[in-house]
Design a protein around this motif. Structure first.
Motif, PDB file in Angstrom:
ATOM      1  N   PRO A   7      27.716  54.769  51.653  1.00 49.95           N
ATOM      2  CA  PRO A   7      28.448  55.810  50.936  1.00 49.95           C
ATOM      3  C   PRO A   7      28.576  55.486  49.457  1.00 49.95           C
ATOM      4  O   PRO A   7      28.761  54.337  49.075  1.00 49.95           O
ATOM      5  N   GLU A   8      28.444  56.528  48.638  1.00 50.11           N
ATOM      6  CA  GLU A   8      28.603  56.344  47.199  1.00 50.11           C
ATOM      7  C   GLU A   8      30.083  56.149  46.876  1.00 50.11           C
ATOM      8  O   GLU A   8      30.910  56.978  47.252  1.00 50.11           O
ATOM      9  N   PRO A   9      30.436  55.039  46.197  1.00 50.21           N
ATOM     10  CA  PRO A   9      31.838  54.851  45.826  1.00 50.21           C
ATOM     11  C   PRO A   9      32.206  55.783  44.694  1.00 50.21           C
ATOM     12  O   PRO A   9      31.344  56.247  43.942  1.00 50.21           O
ATOM     13  N   PRO A  10      33.486  56.116  44.566  1.00 51.13           N
ATOM     14  CA  PRO A  10      33.898  56.951  43.432  1.00 51.13           C
ATOM     15  C   PRO A  10      33.614  56.237  42.116  1.00 51.13           C
ATOM     16  O   PRO A  10      33.568  55.013  42.042  1.00 51.13           O
ATOM     17  N   ALA A  11      33.405  57.055  41.079  1.00 52.43           N
ATOM     18  CA  ALA A  11      33.105  56.488  39.769  1.00 52.43           C
ATOM     19  C   ALA A  11      34.271  55.621  39.283  1.00 52.43           C
ATOM     20  O   ALA A  11      35.445  55.943  39.498  1.00 52.43           O
ATOM     21  N   LEU A  12      33.924  54.514  38.651  1.00 52.85           N
ATOM     22  CA  LEU A  12      34.942  53.599  38.150  1.00 52.85           C
ATOM     23  C   LEU A  12      35.202  53.859  36.674  1.00 52.85           C
ATOM     24  O   LEU A  12      34.281  54.172  35.912  1.00 52.85           O
ATOM     25  N   SER A  13      36.448  53.702  36.282  1.00 54.28           N
ATOM     26  CA  SER A  13      36.777  53.786  34.870  1.00 54.28           C
ATOM     27  C   SER A  13      36.325  52.503  34.184  1.00 54.28           C
ATOM     28  O   SER A  13      36.114  51.470  34.840  1.00 54.28           O
ATOM     29  N   PRO A  14      36.160  52.512  32.860  1.00 49.93           N
ATOM     30  CA  PRO A  14      35.783  51.276  32.159  1.00 49.93           C
ATOM     31  C   PRO A  14      36.748  50.131  32.425  1.00 49.93           C
ATOM     32  O   PRO A  14      36.322  48.980  32.559  1.00 49.93           O
ATOM     33  N   GLU A  15      38.026  50.424  32.513  1.00 47.31           N
ATOM     34  CA  GLU A  15      38.999  49.372  32.773  1.00 47.31           C
ATOM     35  C   GLU A  15      38.835  48.799  34.182  1.00 47.31           C
ATOM     36  O   GLU A  15      38.930  47.593  34.387  1.00 47.31           O
ATOM     37  N   GLU A  16      38.557  49.656  35.164  1.00 41.43           N
ATOM     38  CA  GLU A  16      38.320  49.176  36.525  1.00 41.43           C
ATOM     39  C   GLU A  16      37.069  48.308  36.579  1.00 41.43           C
ATOM     40  O   GLU A  16      37.049  47.286  37.269  1.00 41.43           O
ATOM     41  N   ALA A  17      36.022  48.711  35.864  1.00 38.92           N
ATOM     42  CA  ALA A  17      34.784  47.937  35.840  1.00 38.92           C
ATOM     43  C   ALA A  17      35.023  46.558  35.231  1.00 38.92           C
ATOM     44  O   ALA A  17      34.551  45.543  35.752  1.00 38.92           O
ATOM     45  N   ARG A  18      35.755  46.521  34.123  1.00 39.24           N
ATOM     46  CA  ARG A  18      36.065  45.233  33.496  1.00 39.24           C
ATOM     47  C   ARG A  18      36.915  44.370  34.414  1.00 39.24           C
ATOM     48  O   ARG A  18      36.713  43.153  34.499  1.00 39.24           O
ATOM     49  N   SER A  19      37.859  44.991  35.112  1.00 37.33           N
ATOM     50  CA  SER A  19      38.734  44.244  36.012  1.00 37.33           C
ATOM     51  C   SER A  19      37.951  43.627  37.172  1.00 37.33           C
ATOM     52  O   SER A  19      38.171  42.468  37.536  1.00 37.33           O
ATOM     53  N   LEU A  20      37.009  44.384  37.736  1.00 34.79           N
ATOM     54  CA  LEU A  20      36.193  43.858  38.840  1.00 34.79           C
ATOM     55  C   LEU A  20      35.349  42.675  38.375  1.00 34.79           C
ATOM     56  O   LEU A  20      35.248  41.658  39.080  1.00 34.79           O
ATOM     57  N   ALA A  21      34.727  42.793  37.211  1.00 36.05           N
ATOM     58  CA  ALA A  21      33.894  41.706  36.690  1.00 36.05           C
ATOM     59  C   ALA A  21      34.747  40.485  36.384  1.00 36.05           C
ATOM     60  O   ALA A  21      34.365  39.348  36.709  1.00 36.05           O
ATOM     61  N   ARG A  22      35.900  40.711  35.760  1.00 41.54           N
ATOM     62  CA  ARG A  22      36.787  39.599  35.410  1.00 41.54           C
ATOM     63  C   ARG A  22      37.286  38.886  36.665  1.00 41.54           C
ATOM     64  O   ARG A  22      37.294  37.650  36.723  1.00 41.54           O
ATOM     65  N   THR A  23      37.681  39.645  37.670  1.00 43.83           N
ATOM     66  CA  THR A  23      38.159  39.044  38.919  1.00 43.83           C
ATOM     67  C   THR A  23      37.065  38.232  39.596  1.00 43.83           C
ATOM     68  O   THR A  23      37.318  37.140  40.121  1.00 43.83           O
ATOM     69  N   ALA A  24      35.832  38.755  39.574  1.00 41.87           N
ATOM     70  CA  ALA A  24      34.720  38.044  40.214  1.00 41.87           C
ATOM     71  C   ALA A  24      34.444  36.713  39.521  1.00 41.87           C
ATOM     72  O   ALA A  24      34.230  35.686  40.174  1.00 41.87           O
ATOM     73  N   LEU A  25      34.459  36.715  38.182  1.00 38.92           N
ATOM     74  CA  LEU A  25      34.219  35.468  37.456  1.00 38.92           C
ATOM     75  C   LEU A  25      35.357  34.468  37.683  1.00 38.92           C
ATOM     76  O   LEU A  25      35.111  33.262  37.862  1.00 38.92           O
ATOM     77  N   LEU A  26      36.585  34.955  37.698  1.00 37.29           N
ATOM     78  CA  LEU A  26      37.718  34.067  37.967  1.00 37.29           C
ATOM     79  C   LEU A  26      37.655  33.527  39.393  1.00 37.29           C
ATOM     80  O   LEU A  26      38.040  32.380  39.645  1.00 37.29           O
ATOM     81  N   ALA A  27      37.173  34.335  40.325  1.00 38.14           N
ATOM     82  CA  ALA A  27      37.018  33.869  41.706  1.00 38.14           C
ATOM     83  C   ALA A  27      36.018  32.723  41.776  1.00 38.14           C
ATOM     84  O   ALA A  27      36.214  31.750  42.517  1.00 38.14           O
ATOM     85  N   CYS A  28      34.941  32.828  40.995  1.00 34.18           N
ATOM     86  CA  CYS A  28      33.946  31.746  40.948  1.00 34.18           C
ATOM     87  C   CYS A  28      34.574  30.461  40.412  1.00 34.18           C
ATOM     88  O   CYS A  28      34.403  29.376  40.994  1.00 34.18           O
ATOM     89  N   VAL A  29      35.301  30.586  39.305  1.00 36.84           N
ATOM     90  CA  VAL A  29      35.938  29.416  38.707  1.00 36.84           C
ATOM     91  C   VAL A  29      36.933  28.804  39.682  1.00 36.84           C
ATOM     92  O   VAL A  29      36.980  27.582  39.873  1.00 36.84           O
ATOM     93  N   GLY A  30      37.740  29.653  40.318  1.00 36.96           N
ATOM     94  CA  GLY A  30      38.732  29.144  41.250  1.00 36.96           C
ATOM     95  C   GLY A  30      38.121  28.484  42.471  1.00 36.96           C
ATOM     96  O   GLY A  30      38.579  27.419  42.903  1.00 36.96           O
ATOM     97  N   LEU A  31      37.070  29.105  43.017  1.00 39.09           N
ATOM     98  CA  LEU A  31      36.455  28.566  44.228  1.00 39.09           C
ATOM     99  C   LEU A  31      35.751  27.244  43.950  1.00 39.09           C
ATOM    100  O   LEU A  31      35.977  26.246  44.639  1.00 39.09           O
ATOM    101  N   TYR A  32      34.915  27.220  42.912  1.00 39.16           N
ATOM    102  CA  TYR A  32      34.190  25.987  42.598  1.00 39.16           C
ATOM    103  C   TYR A  32      35.136  24.920  42.046  1.00 39.16           C
ATOM    104  O   TYR A  32      34.993  23.729  42.352  1.00 39.16           O
ATOM    105  N   GLY A  33      36.107  25.346  41.223  1.00 37.39           N
ATOM    106  CA  GLY A  33      37.058  24.377  40.692  1.00 37.39           C
ATOM    107  C   GLY A  33      37.919  23.776  41.777  1.00 37.39           C
ATOM    108  O   GLY A  33      38.180  22.561  41.786  1.00 37.39           O
ATOM    109  N   GLY A  34      38.380  24.606  42.706  1.00 34.68           N
ATOM    110  CA  GLY A  34      39.173  24.081  43.812  1.00 34.68           C
ATOM    111  C   GLY A  34      38.388  23.124  44.683  1.00 34.68           C
ATOM    112  O   GLY A  34      38.902  22.082  45.107  1.00 34.68           O
ATOM    113  N   TYR A  35      37.122  23.458  44.919  1.00 29.39           N
ATOM    114  CA  TYR A  35      36.270  22.564  45.710  1.00 29.39           C
ATOM    115  C   TYR A  35      36.071  21.228  44.995  1.00 29.39           C
ATOM    116  O   TYR A  35      36.132  20.159  45.623  1.00 29.39           O
TER     117      TYR A  35
END
Length: 287
Positions: A7-35
Motif C-alpha cells: 500500500p502507498e503510504p500517505p505523503a509525508l510533510s518535510p518535517e515528518e521526513a526529516r524526523s524519520l531520517a533523524r530518528t533512523a540515524l540516532l537509532a544507528c548511533v544508539g544501537l552500535y554505541g550501546g553494543y
C-alpha cells in the motif's frame, strides 16, 4: 498469481521526513554505541560471545518498534508491523541470482589479483586507505593484518585449487548447512532489515533519489546508509579492512530497490559471505 502491491503510504510533510531520517540515524548511533559499551564491560567469555545476539535482536526488532505508530511504512519497508521477517517474494531470489551470476566471477578475479599484488608486499593499491589510517589510532593495523593473512599465500595469481572451510565438511556436510543458516538468519537478513529496509528507506524520505543507476532510483540515501553499514562493521571488529563492506552495501541497496524485496539483498549478502569464505580458503590453503 501476481504478488499484491504494497500500500502507498500517505505523503509525508518535510518535517515528518526529516524526523524519520533523524530518528533512523540516532537509532544507528544508539544501537552500535550501546553494543560497543556492552563489549567494554568485563564479562566471562561465554557472556562476551553472546553479545552479538543483542545486536541481532536490535536489527530485527528496533525498526518495527520505532515505526509502531506508522504501520503502513513498516509494511512498505518490510520491517513489520507484525513480524520482522520480510514476506517472501519470488523477485528476491531471482534478482539475487542474477546479481551473483553477473558479479561473482569478476569478484573472484579481483580477490585473487588483490592478494597476488599485496602478499609480496606491494601496498600501492591501498595507499589511499593507508593514508587515512595513518591519522587514526589504528595506524599500521591493516598492514599487520594482511601480513598475518598472507603467511600461507603460495604465490602466483591463480589458487592451487579450490578449497572450502574445514568446518563446512564437519558432520557429513551439516557444517555447511549450519553456516548457511547462521549466515542468512543471524547476519545477512537482520542487517538488511535494519540497514536497507529501515535506515535507507527512512533516509530516502529526507533525500529522495533524483538519479537512476541501471534503471533504478539511486541517491544519497543509499550511499549514506552504506557508509553507516561499513562503519558499523568497525564496532564489531575494529579492523580498517572492514570498511570495504561499503562497496557490497551499494549492491545490496540497488537490489533492494530493483527487486522490491529485502530477500534479494539478504540472499546475495549471504552468498557473498560464503563465496568470500571459499576464496579465502582457496587463496590461503591449508599446509
Amino acid at each position: 498469481m501476481s504478488e499484491p502491491d504494497k500500500p502507498e503510504p500517505p505523503a509525508l510533510s518535510p518535517e515528518e521526513a526529516r524526523s524519520l531520517a533523524r530518528t533512523a540515524l540516532l537509532a544507528c548511533v544508539g544501537l552500535y554505541g550501546g553494543y560497543a559499551l556492552l563489549r567494554m564491560i568485563p564479562a566471562p567469555p561465554v557472556v562476551a560471545e553472546s553479545l552479538g545476539v543483542v545486536l541481532i535482536a536490535g536489527f530485527y526488532f528496533l525498526p518495527g518498534y520505532l515505526l509502531r505508530n506508522r504501520p503502513e511504512l513498516a509494511q512498505r519497508w518490510e520491517v513489520g508491523p507484525d513480524v520482522p521477517i520480510p514476506r517472501w517474494k519470488r523477485s528476491g531470489w531471482r534478482w539475487a541470482l542474477f546479481a551473483a551470476l553477473a558479479i561473482f566471477p569478476a569478484f573472484a578475479l579481483l580477490t585473487w589479483g588483490f592478494y597476488w599484488k599485496v602478499c609480496p608486499g606491494d601496498f600501492s593499491l591501498l595507499s589511499p586507505v593507508l593514508a587515512v589510517e595513518s591519522w587514526t589510532p589504528a595506524d599500521g593495523s591493516l598492514v599487520r593484518f594482511l601480513g598475518r593473512q598472507c603467511r600461507t599465500h603460495p604465490g602466483g595469481f591463480w589458487p592451487r585449487g579450490l578449497f572450502v572451510p574445514a568446518e563446512w565438511v564437519e558432520n557429513y556436510g551439516l557444517g555447511f548447512v549450519k553456516a548457511v543458516a547462521i549466515g542468512l538468519f543471524a547476519i545477512a537478513l537482520p542487517e538488511e532489515v535494519f540497514h536497507r529496509g529501515y535506515l535507507m528507506s527512512a533516509l530516502e524520505q529526507r533525500w529522495p533519489p533524483t538519479r537512476k543507476l541501471f534503471g533504478v532510483p539511486f541517491g544519497w540515501a543509499a550511499v549514506l546508509s552504506s557508509v553507516v553499514f561499513a562503519l558499523g562493521h568497525l564496532v564489531t571488529m575494529p579492523n580498517t579492512a572492514r570498511l570495504a563492506t561499503f562497496f557490497p552495501a551499494l549492491v545490496f541497496a540497488w537490489l533492494w530497490r530493483r527487486s522490491g524485496s529485502l530477500w534479494a539483498p539478504a540472499l546475495f549478502h549471504v552468498a557473498s559471505n560464503l563465496l568470500m569464505d571459499v576464496l579465502l580458503a582457496s587463496t590461503f590453503p591449508p599446509r
